[in-house]
Design a protein around this motif. Structure first.
Motif, PDB file in Angstrom:
ATOM      1  N   SER A  19       0.813  -1.211   0.000  1.00  0.00           N
ATOM      2  CA  SER A  19       0.000   0.000   0.000  1.00  0.00           C
ATOM      3  C   SER A  19       0.851   1.266   0.000  1.00  0.00           C
ATOM      4  N   GLU A  20       2.156   1.118   0.091  1.00  0.00           N
ATOM      5  CA  GLU A  20       3.026   2.291   0.058  1.00  0.00           C
ATOM      6  C   GLU A  20       3.004   2.903  -1.336  1.00  0.00           C
ATOM      7  N   GLN A  24       6.227   5.736  -9.519  1.00  0.00           N
ATOM      8  CA  GLN A  24       5.417   5.576 -10.734  1.00  0.00           C
ATOM      9  C   GLN A  24       3.991   6.067 -10.475  1.00  0.00           C
ATOM     10  N   GLN A  25       3.404   5.683  -9.350  1.00  0.00           N
ATOM     11  CA  GLN A  25       2.054   6.140  -9.016  1.00  0.00           C
ATOM     12  C   GLN A  25       2.010   7.660  -8.874  1.00  0.00           C
ATOM     13  N   SER A  31       0.809  13.766 -13.403  1.00  0.00           N
ATOM     14  CA  SER A  31       1.224  14.167 -14.748  1.00  0.00           C
ATOM     15  C   SER A  31       0.171  15.011 -15.475  1.00  0.00           C
ATOM     16  N   GLU A  32      -1.076  14.889 -15.105  1.00  0.00           N
ATOM     17  CA  GLU A  32      -2.131  15.676 -15.741  1.00  0.00           C
ATOM     18  C   GLU A  32      -2.528  16.904 -14.920  1.00  0.00           C
ATOM     19  N   SER A  33      -1.916  17.077 -13.753  1.00  0.00           N
ATOM     20  CA  SER A  33      -2.263  18.190 -12.874  1.00  0.00           C
ATOM     21  C   SER A  33      -1.720  19.508 -13.434  1.00  0.00           C
ATOM     22  N   LYS A  34      -2.483  20.573 -13.275  1.00  0.00           N
ATOM     23  CA  LYS A  34      -2.032  21.890 -13.735  1.00  0.00           C
ATOM     24  C   LYS A  34      -0.871  22.414 -12.891  1.00  0.00           C
ATOM     25  N   ILE A  92       8.459   8.735  -0.430  1.00  0.00           N
ATOM     26  CA  ILE A  92       8.565   7.648  -1.404  1.00  0.00           C
ATOM     27  C   ILE A  92      10.022   7.199  -1.535  1.00  0.00           C
ATOM     28  N   LEU A  93      10.934   8.159  -1.581  1.00  0.00           N
ATOM     29  CA  LEU A  93      12.353   7.821  -1.776  1.00  0.00           C
ATOM     30  C   LEU A  93      12.995   7.197  -0.541  1.00  0.00           C
TER      31      LEU A  93
END
Length: 177
Positions: A19-20, A24-25, A31-34, A92-93
């Motif tokens: 669930s982490e 990529q997620q 990627s589609e966010s303004k 994430i990192l």
């Protein structure tokens, strides 16, 4: 007995699902966010004359598949959003799959390079750079069996490249005039 097998299978599936969040997620989600600038680049951006590169340079380039770039421009009106997004990336990192190669920090700006895979068979390099008053960028260099030597060789190939600047135009919004 069937019920027990079904319950066991469901438990196994739930246990195996991680669930982490992944990088990529994060890329797909934003990627589609303004608020973000997203680019996917291949080695075609280099516009290389194959006769001008050595066999070693060509072999290094063959290990590279593509680069994904995701950039967030800081907004003085909403510093909390910048901090929240930067914290998500840092979290994430922290996952053990991302092995840190180098980290630099000077207070207001910093960066780090990570890799995924084995030292001589790297599948992904991740560059994370941020500056408090400008924003941050994450670059994923995806490949197959890359090595630090092949990355260094690829960097030297940039001197011979006739970069297709048109593909990088979306990043110009991040650079102050």
């Amino acid at each position: 007995m069937k019920k027990l097998a079904i319950v066991a299978a469901l438990c196994l599936m739930l246990w195996s699902c991680n669930s982490e969040p992944t990088l990529q997620q994060y890329f797909v989600k934003n990627s589609e966010s303004k608020d973000f600038i997203a680019l996917d680049l291949t080695t075609d951006i280099l516009r290389l004359n194959k006769s001008e590169i050595s066999a070693e340079e060509n072999a290094a380039l063959e290990t590279l598949k593509k680069m994904n770039i995701l950039a967030y421009q800081a907004d003085a009106k909403n510093p909390a959003k910048f901090e929240a997004e930067r914290a998500k990336i840092k979290n994430i990192l922290k996952n053990e799959k991302y092995q840190e190669l180098i980290k630099v920090n000077s207070g207001k700006e910093g960066g780090a390079v990570y890799f995924v895979g084995e030292e001589d068979k790297i599948d992904e390099f991740v560059l994370f750079a941020n500056k408090n008053d400008a924003g941050f960028a994450i670059v994923r260099v995806l490949g197959k069996n890359m090595s630090p030597n092949s990355i260094m060789t690829m960097l030297s190939v940039l001197n011979k490249a006739n970069l297709d600047i048109e593909q990088l135009k979306p990043l110009q919004k991040m650079i102050p005039n």
